[in-house]
Design an enzyme around this catalytic site. Structure first.
Site, PDB file in Angstrom:
ATOM      1  N   GLY A 100       0.819  -1.214   0.000  1.00  0.00           N
ATOM      2  CA  GLY A 100       0.000   0.000   0.000  1.00  0.00           C
ATOM      3  C   GLY A 100       0.853   1.265   0.000  1.00  0.00           C
ATOM      4  O   GLY A 100       0.421   2.309  -0.498  1.00  0.00           O
ATOM      5  N   GLU A 103       1.650   1.803  -3.494  1.00  0.00           N
ATOM      6  CA  GLU A 103       0.435   2.249  -4.177  1.00  0.00           C
ATOM      7  C   GLU A 103       0.141   3.715  -3.862  1.00  0.00           C
ATOM      8  O   GLU A 103      -0.337   4.464  -4.713  1.00  0.00           O
ATOM      9  CB  GLU A 103      -0.739   1.341  -3.786  1.00  0.00           C
ATOM     10  CG  GLU A 103      -0.560  -0.069  -4.371  1.00  0.00           C
ATOM     11  CD  GLU A 103      -1.556  -1.072  -3.828  1.00  0.00           C
ATOM     12  OE1 GLU A 103      -1.566  -1.265  -2.590  1.00  0.00           O
ATOM     13  OE2 GLU A 103      -2.323  -1.652  -4.614  1.00  0.00           O
TER      14      GLU A 103
HETATM   15  C1  LIG Z   1      -6.156  -2.839   0.207  1.00  0.00           C
HETATM   16  C2  LIG Z   1      -4.861  -3.438   0.740  1.00  0.00           C
HETATM   17  C3  LIG Z   1      -3.735  -3.394  -0.261  1.00  0.00           C
HETATM   18  C4  LIG Z   1      -2.457  -3.295   0.388  1.00  0.00           C
HETATM   19  C5  LIG Z   1      -1.897  -4.337   1.016  1.00  0.00           C
HETATM   20  C6  LIG Z   1      -0.617  -4.200   1.694  1.00  0.00           C
HETATM   21  O1  LIG Z   1       0.014  -3.172   1.724  1.00  0.00           O
HETATM   22  S1  LIG Z   1      -0.059  -5.564   2.502  1.00  0.00           S
HETATM   23  C7  LIG Z   1       1.489  -5.084   3.241  1.00  0.00           C
HETATM   24  C8  LIG Z   1       2.558  -5.003   2.234  1.00  0.00           C
HETATM   25  N1  LIG Z   1       3.800  -4.696   2.883  1.00  0.00           N
HETATM   26  C9  LIG Z   1       4.683  -5.643   3.228  1.00  0.00           C
HETATM   27  O2  LIG Z   1       4.506  -6.804   2.970  1.00  0.00           O
HETATM   28  C10 LIG Z   1       5.910  -5.191   3.940  1.00  0.00           C
HETATM   29  C11 LIG Z   1       6.103  -5.979   5.189  1.00  0.00           C
HETATM   30  N2  LIG Z   1       7.242  -5.529   5.950  1.00  0.00           N
HETATM   31  C12 LIG Z   1       8.513  -5.812   5.623  1.00  0.00           C
HETATM   32  O3  LIG Z   1       8.806  -6.412   4.608  1.00  0.00           O
HETATM   33  C13 LIG Z   1       9.577  -5.389   6.570  1.00  0.00           C
HETATM   34  O4  LIG Z   1       8.993  -5.208   7.818  1.00  0.00           O
HETATM   35  C14 LIG Z   1      10.291  -4.072   6.190  1.00  0.00           C
HETATM   36  C15 LIG Z   1      11.127  -4.317   4.920  1.00  0.00           C
HETATM   37  C16 LIG Z   1       9.316  -2.969   5.951  1.00  0.00           C
HETATM   38  C17 LIG Z   1      11.220  -3.645   7.351  1.00  0.00           C
HETATM   39  O5  LIG Z   1      12.082  -4.706   7.686  1.00  0.00           O
HETATM   40  P1  LIG Z   1      12.939  -4.658   9.040  1.00  0.00           P
HETATM   41  O6  LIG Z   1      13.782  -5.881   9.020  1.00  0.00           O
HETATM   42  O7  LIG Z   1      13.586  -3.358   9.165  1.00  0.00           O
HETATM   43  O8  LIG Z   1      11.879  -4.739  10.209  1.00  0.00           O
HETATM   44  P2  LIG Z   1      10.899  -5.964  10.594  1.00  0.00           P
HETATM   45  O9  LIG Z   1      10.505  -6.749   9.409  1.00  0.00           O
HETATM   46  O10 LIG Z   1      11.486  -6.689  11.744  1.00  0.00           O
HETATM   47  O11 LIG Z   1       9.603  -5.164  11.069  1.00  0.00           O
HETATM   48  C18 LIG Z   1       9.624  -4.317  12.193  1.00  0.00           C
HETATM   49  C19 LIG Z   1       8.288  -4.398  12.880  1.00  0.00           C
HETATM   50  O12 LIG Z   1       7.283  -3.840  12.022  1.00  0.00           O
HETATM   51  C20 LIG Z   1       6.227  -4.784  11.835  1.00  0.00           C
HETATM   52  N3  LIG Z   1       5.721  -4.583  10.471  1.00  0.00           N
HETATM   53  C21 LIG Z   1       6.446  -4.483   9.342  1.00  0.00           C
HETATM   54  N4  LIG Z   1       5.636  -4.246   8.295  1.00  0.00           N
HETATM   55  C22 LIG Z   1       4.370  -4.216   8.793  1.00  0.00           C
HETATM   56  C23 LIG Z   1       3.108  -4.009   8.192  1.00  0.00           C
HETATM   57  N5  LIG Z   1       2.970  -3.766   6.881  1.00  0.00           N
HETATM   58  N6  LIG Z   1       2.032  -4.048   8.991  1.00  0.00           N
HETATM   59  C24 LIG Z   1       2.154  -4.268  10.309  1.00  0.00           C
HETATM   60  N7  LIG Z   1       3.336  -4.456  10.923  1.00  0.00           N
HETATM   61  C25 LIG Z   1       4.426  -4.439  10.163  1.00  0.00           C
HETATM   62  C26 LIG Z   1       6.877  -6.126  12.034  1.00  0.00           C
HETATM   63  O13 LIG Z   1       5.921  -7.093  12.371  1.00  0.00           O
HETATM   64  C27 LIG Z   1       7.823  -5.829  13.176  1.00  0.00           C
HETATM   65  O14 LIG Z   1       7.052  -5.787  14.362  1.00  0.00           O
HETATM   66  P3  LIG Z   1       7.678  -6.248  15.756  1.00  0.00           P
HETATM   67  O15 LIG Z   1       8.188  -7.649  15.540  1.00  0.00           O
HETATM   68  O16 LIG Z   1       8.785  -5.278  16.039  1.00  0.00           O
HETATM   69  O17 LIG Z   1       6.533  -6.191  16.709  1.00  0.00           O
END
Ligand SMILES: CCC/C=C/C(=O)SCCNC(=O)CCNC(=O)[C@H](O)C(C)(C)COP(=O)([O-])OP(=O)([O-])OC[C@H]1O[C@@H](n2cnc3c(N)ncnc32)[C@H](O)[C@@H]1OP(=O)([O-])[O-]
Length: 719
Positions: A100, A103
């Protein structure tokens, strides 16, 4: 949740403030909507810049909110309104723009990215699709082939690649926010219509159907049975064949089919489970966030077999100097050439120079006196390992950490022969160690919290997913493997073939069926372990009835296969036949079929038709049943840890979530009922007897996985 300020007198700067990744929670969406309304209505504002606090633009929708009902403004109309606004909006992308967040950037009229930023649409990895217009806007901006690749793989790309693809307008090494503000001021007088991506016509290749067909085939082959990538392809097709207004509806319909699916729930669980696994705790109160790891600058590896070589590569490529030790000159030279070749190939692939200067090869343990940490990777033989650890105690300085790469032997027994049991820990890598992501960090009862923290942090530095586990034969992964393998061989006795069992497991989603996996790993290792534990070979008590050992059912077929010199891929023969030793193309072997038939007739076993359902239930429920026992014994702290081990070390399909999550998805009551059924049919197989924890959870109303811990916390923990 979003800060609003006026900068340079006429630019509205909207900063998302939802640490750690500025996810688009309902509160953030609400704040963006309010800020945009304010900016568009304020005559002082001529342009808008959107950025994220702490150098992170936005990590996408807040995944935690997916479990509940939608609250706050929905994303699609919010984003459409930003794009339709009459004032230029510039995205200042630092850190990440994912899902998102990407987006959101796509509806801005311009995009400026910091050179270290990463962008992507990883929704597919969470079992959903980019349903805030991503599947409709990205193809319009960069064309169908490139958009398809990014959306179906979820791959993150660099700012430079985004610039090349035409996703961003400028890449900067300066503060992206400041650059974006200047950019916005220059954009004020320019027309916006060509900057609204949803208004663009999708550049459509002439062979659209053939392209979509080819990608569909590719996806089906790579991710067997996974729904999300196929839905992504259909959504992108809509971008090519429909106007935006219709395409966005199609996107939303497809999202609806995925959003509440078991696969989406499993994949989202995997995302959080992976992050939970790093958060280890000990009964003493020491844990991941209060125990300081030591810095490791130098390490030594003892043994340059397959595992040792992979570990050397894993360490050297993250900048740690490594001394590699072998016992004989010839082995040392062979190991050295292989390590250098592996490092050179790895460096070439990553476009960096190979860190060969970090390596030293030696025959003498005396050279290890100053290293920070040693990982022993010699043959799986307790007496040999004990000798190595005694020697290391004498040679290494008192502060050196001593680690073992054993795949199942007693880490505490090794600690016991050293002068520093608190500095001894297991680091169980998986083969090939420079490729496989999993690391089991095996905590002995005497391992100090600093030692565990250091091993966990070293694993992370090497890019591994590290899981802290307790010390018992086989630890978590290999201990659970035993009942799984046993069920597979019992099914052979009863009438199945290796290829039937493998197919059922591969159709379920496993990367490899159990017999193909065993052929790859080598059948001789397990054979030696069985001989050592008196299950086969000359030490077996002749009074044992056939097909029974140590009071329980035993299948000797794997021993018979090994007796014929069939050790798997490396000998060109195993459960399958291969073109040559080392070959990977598995073909069914009529000799195995004959062996099974002769075996069944010798023991008077009438082969029966076995359904795929029985194969899956017996293999997977026996696997999970042992997982419940591991939780009871405190060998794993949480079901998430077990699942992460099976996802990253044993090829369990992510869309199944891991054996423990899968059990909860099937329903614990059903798992209990099936185990009771199979145990009744096979009372001499103790692994099929439902574990007390499973029964307890069912009696408590089958709580979700995340709550199981509440039911085991009173039990003793070995972690
Ligand atoms: C209509 C809908 C359409 C859209 C859909 C979407 O966007 S779907 C989403 C598409 N986006 C993705 O798939 C991206 C998913 N995220 C990632 O790939 C990685 O977190 C990162 C690359 C952003 C950062 O990596 P890094 O190694 O630096 O850090 P880390 O990975 O250790 O995370 C730190 C903390 O943040 C938390 N958290 C992270 N993201 C989210 C989130 N979206 N939400 C909630 N929480 C999230 C994570 O759980 C952790 O919590 P904790 O354990 O501390 O309580």
């Amino acid at each position: 949740m979003a800060r609003y300020e006026l900068v340079k007198r006429s630019v509205a700067l909207i900063t998302l403030t939802n640490p750690p990744v500025n996810a688009l929670s309902s509160a953030v969406r609400h704040a963006i909507a309010k800020s945009m309304e304010h900016a568009l209505n304020d005559p002082k504002v001529s342009a808008v810049v959107i950025c994220g606090e702490n150098g992170r633009f936005c990590g996408g929708a807040d995944i935690r909110e997916f479990a509940g009902p939608l609250r706050g403004p929905p994303l699609v109309p919010l984003l459409d309104a930003i794009e339709a606004g009459e004032k230029p909006v510039v995205a200042a992308i630092e850190g990440v723009a994912l899902g998102g967040g990407f987006e959101l950037a796509l509806v801005c009229h311009y995009r400026i990215a910091h050179f270290k930023a990463r962008l992507g649409l990883p929704e597919v990895t969470l079992g959903i699709l980019p349903a805030a217009g991503g599947t409709q806007r990205l193809p319009r901006l960069i064309g169908i082939p490139a958009a398809l690749e990014l959306i179906t793989t979820g791959r993150h790309i660099s700012a430079q690649e985004a610039l090349k693809l035409g996703i961003v307008d400028q890449v900067t090494e300066q503060n992206a926010c400041e650059v974006a503000v200047e950019f916005a001021l220059r954009a004020v007088a320019k027309p916006l219509s060509s900057r609204r991506v949803s208004m663009l016509t999708t550049p459509c290749p002439p062979d659209l159907d053939a392209l979509l067909e080819a990608v569909t085939m590719q996806v089906k082959k790579k991710a067997r049975g996974v729904m999300a990538p196929l839905a992504c392809i259909q959504a992108v097709r809509a971008a090519a064949t429909m106007p935006y207004s219709k395409g966005i509806k199609r996107e939303s319909e497809l999202m609806a089919t995925l959003f509440n699916s078991g696969q989406a729930r499993a994949l989202q669980y995997c995302f959080f489970a992976q992050r939970t696994a790093g958060k280890w705790t000990l009964p003493s109160g020491a844990q991941w966030n209060n125990s300081k790891p030591r810095e490791i600058r130098s390490a030594a590896i003892i043994g340059l077999g397959t595992m040792g070589r992979g570990i050397v590569v894993s360490l050297a490529r993250v900048g740690i100097s490594v001394i590699a030790v072998e016992s004989e000159k010839k082995l040392l030279e062979t190991g050295k050439q292989m390590v250098i070749g592996m490092l050179e190939r790895d460096a070439k692939r990553r476009g960096v120079s190979a860190s060969l200067n970090l390596l030293k090869f030696t025959l003498s343990l005396q050279d290890l006196k100053d290293v920070d940490l040693v990982i022993e990777a010699v043959f799986e033989d307790m007496a040999l390992k004990k000798r190595v650890f005694q020697e290391l105690s004498k040679v290494c300085r008192p502060a050196t950490l001593l680690c073992t790469n054993t795949s199942g032997l007693d880490v505490d027994a090794l600690a016991g022969v050293t002068d520093r049991p608190h500095l001894v820990v297991g680091m169980h890598f998986f083969s090939p160690a420079h490729v496989m992501k999993l690391l089991e960090v095996v905590c002995g009862p005497r391992s100090s919290s600093e030692t565990i923290a250091t091993a966990m942090s070293l694993g992370k530095r090497m890019g591994k997913v590290s899981v802290a586990v307790g010390n018992c034969p086989g630890f978590v992964g290999n201990r659970m493997l035993k009942p799984y393998l046993d069920q597979a061989t019992f099914l052979l006795e009863e009438g199945a073939t290796p290829e039937q069992i493998d197919k059922a497991l591969e159709d379920f989603g496993f990367a490899m069926g159990v017999f193909r996996m065993s052929d790859l790993a080598g059948l001789d290792v397990g054979w030696r372990v069985r001989k050592e534990s008196g299950l086969t070979g000359p030490d077996v008590d002749p009074k044992n009835p056939p097909r029974r050992r140590q009071g329980r059912r035993y299948c000797p077929i794997p021993d018979m296969v090994c007796e014929q010199g069939r050790f798997g891929q490396k000998t060109g023969r195993g459960w399958y036949m291969y073109d040559k030793p080392g070959g990977t193309n598995a073909k069914p072997d009529p000799l195995i079929q004959n062996l099974l038939e002769m075996y069944r007739s010798r023991y008077g076993i009438q082969p029966r038709n076995i359904s795929d359902q029985e194969i899956i239930e017996r293999c997977l429920f026996a696997l999970a049943n042992e997982g419940f026992r591991i939780l009871e014994d405190g060998i794993a702290a949480r079901p998430e840890d077990i699942d992460v081990i099976y996802l990253f070390g044993y090829g369990f399909p992510r869309h199944g979530g891991g054996p423990m999550f899968y059990s909860s998805m099937v329903g614990l009551e059903r798992v209990l009922e099936r185990l009771e059924h199979y145990h009744q049919a096979h009372p001499d197989v103790p692994h099929l007897e439902p574990s007390p924890l499973l029964k307890k959870l069912v009696a408590c109303g089958s709580p979700p996985v995340q709550k199981w811990r509440e039911h085991i916390k009173t039990m003793h923990s070995h972690l």
